[in-house]
Design an enzyme around this catalytic site. Structure first.
Site, mmCIF file in Angstrom:
data_model
loop_
_atom_site.group_PDB
_atom_site.id
_atom_site.type_symbol
_atom_site.label_atom_id
_atom_site.label_comp_id
_atom_site.label_asym_id
_atom_site.label_seq_id
_atom_site.Cartn_x
_atom_site.Cartn_y
_atom_site.Cartn_z
ATOM 1 C CG ASP A 67 9.198 5.872 0.750
ATOM 2 O OD1 ASP A 67 8.803 4.790 1.243
ATOM 3 O OD2 ASP A 67 8.522 6.929 0.783
ATOM 4 C CB SER A 92 0.531 3.023 -3.911
ATOM 5 O OG SER A 92 -0.572 2.783 -3.095
ATOM 6 N NE ARG A 93 2.986 7.486 -5.421
ATOM 7 C CZ ARG A 93 2.990 8.804 -5.432
ATOM 8 N NH1 ARG A 93 2.785 9.447 -6.563
ATOM 9 N NH2 ARG A 93 3.206 9.495 -4.322
ATOM 10 C CG LEU A 94 10.638 2.335 -5.676
ATOM 11 C CD1 LEU A 94 11.100 0.896 -5.879
ATOM 12 C CD2 LEU A 94 11.425 3.273 -6.571
ATOM 13 C CG ASP A 126 6.032 3.880 5.731
ATOM 14 O OD1 ASP A 126 5.960 3.285 6.824
ATOM 15 O OD2 ASP A 126 5.058 3.974 4.947
ATOM 16 C CB THR A 179 -24.793 5.786 -5.073
ATOM 17 O OG1 THR A 179 -26.107 5.268 -4.940
ATOM 18 C CG2 THR A 179 -23.801 4.816 -4.443
HETATM 19 N N1 LIG Z 1 -5.147 12.846 -5.793
HETATM 20 C C1 LIG Z 1 -5.080 12.113 -4.700
HETATM 21 N N2 LIG Z 1 -5.840 12.395 -3.645
HETATM 22 C C2 LIG Z 1 -5.757 11.661 -2.531
HETATM 23 N N3 LIG Z 1 -4.979 10.620 -2.361
HETATM 24 C C3 LIG Z 1 -4.201 10.296 -3.371
HETATM 25 C C4 LIG Z 1 -4.194 11.013 -4.586
HETATM 26 N N4 LIG Z 1 -3.305 10.443 -5.395
HETATM 27 C C5 LIG Z 1 -2.774 9.427 -4.697
HETATM 28 N N5 LIG Z 1 -3.323 9.341 -3.481
HETATM 29 C C6 LIG Z 1 -3.028 8.402 -2.411
HETATM 30 O O1 LIG Z 1 -1.645 8.274 -2.332
HETATM 31 C C7 LIG Z 1 -1.294 6.893 -2.378
HETATM 32 C C8 LIG Z 1 0.045 6.801 -3.048
HETATM 33 O O2 LIG Z 1 0.932 7.635 -2.322
HETATM 34 P P1 LIG Z 1 2.293 7.114 -1.745
HETATM 35 O O3 LIG Z 1 2.717 8.069 -0.698
HETATM 36 O O4 LIG Z 1 3.251 6.868 -2.858
HETATM 37 O O5 LIG Z 1 1.839 5.729 -1.108
HETATM 38 P P2 LIG Z 1 2.702 4.501 -0.625
HETATM 39 O O6 LIG Z 1 3.823 5.061 0.219
HETATM 40 O O7 LIG Z 1 1.739 3.690 0.151
HETATM 41 O O8 LIG Z 1 3.225 3.790 -1.841
HETATM 42 C C9 LIG Z 1 -2.440 6.212 -3.089
HETATM 43 O O9 LIG Z 1 -2.630 4.904 -2.634
HETATM 44 C C10 LIG Z 1 -3.628 7.075 -2.714
HETATM 45 O O10 LIG Z 1 -4.312 6.617 -1.573
HETATM 46 C C1 LIG Z 2 0.901 1.685 7.930
HETATM 47 C C2 LIG Z 2 1.621 1.357 6.639
HETATM 48 C C3 LIG Z 2 0.834 0.309 5.873
HETATM 49 C C4 LIG Z 2 1.728 2.628 5.781
HETATM 50 O O1 LIG Z 2 2.365 2.315 4.572
HETATM 51 P P1 LIG Z 2 1.947 2.989 3.180
HETATM 52 O O2 LIG Z 2 0.477 3.067 3.159
HETATM 53 O O3 LIG Z 2 2.532 4.371 3.190
HETATM 54 O O4 LIG Z 2 2.488 2.152 2.079
HETATM 55 C C5 LIG Z 2 3.085 0.883 6.913
HETATM 56 O O5 LIG Z 2 3.743 1.833 7.690
HETATM 57 C C6 LIG Z 2 3.119 -0.465 7.594
HETATM 58 O O6 LIG Z 2 3.015 -1.488 6.966
HETATM 59 N N1 LIG Z 2 3.282 -0.454 8.939
HETATM 60 C C7 LIG Z 2 3.379 -1.660 9.729
HETATM 61 C C8 LIG Z 2 2.533 -1.569 10.951
HETATM 62 C C9 LIG Z 2 2.850 -0.409 11.890
HETATM 63 O O7 LIG Z 2 3.432 0.607 11.479
HETATM 64 O O8 LIG Z 2 2.515 -0.537 13.071
HETATM 65 K K LIG Z 3 4.522 5.902 2.707
#
Ligand SMILES: Nc1ncnc2c1ncn2[C@@H]1O[C@H](COP(=O)(O)OP(=O)(O)O)[C@@H](O)[C@H]1O
Ligand SMILES: CC(C)(COP(=O)(O)O)[C@@H](O)C(=O)NCCC(=O)O
Ligand SMILES: [K+]
Length: 244
Positions: free
Chosen positions: A6, A10-12, A100, A175
């Site tokens: 997946d 941000s991450r894999l 996803d 702030t």
């Molecule tokens: N401690 C935390 N509290 C809230 N959000 C977090 C925390 N750590 C990571 N995240 C959120 O989770 C995201 C990464 O999670 P992930 O599910 O792997 O994202 P993605 O599927 O977009 O790669 C980060 O971009 C951040 O917004």
């Molecule tokens: C909304 C998302 C950016 C979430 O992805 P993520 O933040 O988990 O990396 C992703 O599902 C996406 O690019 N969606 C395409 C637009 C849509 O779902 O309508």
């Molecule tokens: K995701």
């Protein structure tokens, strides 16, 4: 052995499944020289690779190149679908939906087989509603915690703050407090809306996944934590494809 991936913004997230269940799992970066560090087996023992990604096409192709250099098994990307096994996508243009979201919903559908809400707190936070018949009713996409913080840092010239994950949502008096409490206040509002919608729709099951899931749970989200919901849905779909 099936390798499921997946790759979010941000991450894999990766997992190696064998006949008896999960063999190994971990995190990586889609752009890293090795996006799947700590993969404990020789490439030859992996028989299938299934990928769900919302990353850019450039990053996806980089990942596929990297994987095909390491693994001789077929690699397949899975995307959103119009329907599967009674779960029906609300999008008329279903290909537009992030893979996803579809895979997380399918993972939830396999478990619940009734109405549910999926909250995926990733880079963006998505909330999806599915009715008891399996009809996806629609959803929401809002910026995730880090995205909101970054936008305040980057797009406003005079907001200087030290980020911290406080649970305080009282009005701030500096702030940093205004920003940190403000983000908590927004997350609490989101949680309240999800609870309200679940009550109004008579939907009992709320599932939460993603890197920000634990923060939402700590702020009071009444949901089941399912960190690998996307991988679960993806693995189930890939298993169905093998037997087709
Ligand atoms: N401690 C935390 N509290 C809230 N959000 C977090 C925390 N750590 C990571 N995240 C959120 O989770 C995201 C990464 O999670 P992930 O599910 O792997 O994202 P993605 O599927 O977009 O790669 C980060 O971009 C951040 O917004
Ligand atoms: C909304 C998302 C950016 C979430 O992805 P993520 O933040 O988990 O990396 C992703 O599902 C996406 O690019 N969606 C395409 C637009 C849509 O779902 O309508
Ligand atoms: K995701």
């Amino acid at each position: 052995m099936r390798l499921v991936i997946d790759a979010g913004n941000s991450r894999l997230k990766w997992r190696l499944d064998g006949a008896g269940g999960v063999l190994a799992q971990g995190l990586g970066g889609i752009e890293d020289a090795d996006p799947i560090p700590e993969l404990p087996v020789g490439a030859g023992t992996i028989s299938r690779v299934a990928v769900s990604t919302v990353a850019s096409e450039e990053k996806r192709l980089h990942l596929l190149q990297n994987l095909s250099n390491r693994v001789s098994a077929p690699i397949r990307c899975y995307w959103s679908e119009a329907c599967r096994d009674g779960l029906v996508n609300a999008y008329s243009n279903y290909q537009q939906m992030g893979a996803d979201r579809w895979h997380a919903m399918y993972g939830a559908w396999l478990d619940c087989k009734q109405g549910f809400i999926v909250v995926d707190a990733g880079s963006a936070i998505t909330v999806d509603y599915v009715g008891s018949s399996g009809q996806h009713l629609g959803g929401f996409i809002v910026p995730g915690l880090h995205m909101m913080r970054r936008s305040l840092q980057v797009d406003a010239a005079r907001i200087g703050f030290d980020a911290s994950n406080v649970s305080d949502s009282s009005p701030g008096k500096s702030t940093s407090e205004c920003v940190n409490h403000g983000l908590t206040w927004l997350s609490s509002a989101l949680i309240g809306r999800v609870h309200g919608d679940s009550k109004n729709a008579g939907v009992r099951d709320i599932l939460v996944t993603g890197g920000g899931a634990e923060r939402l749970l700590s702020l009071g989200l009444k949901a089941t934590y399912r960190p690998s919901l996307v991988l679960d849905g993806l693995a189930a779909i890939d298993a169905q494809v093998v037997t087709e």
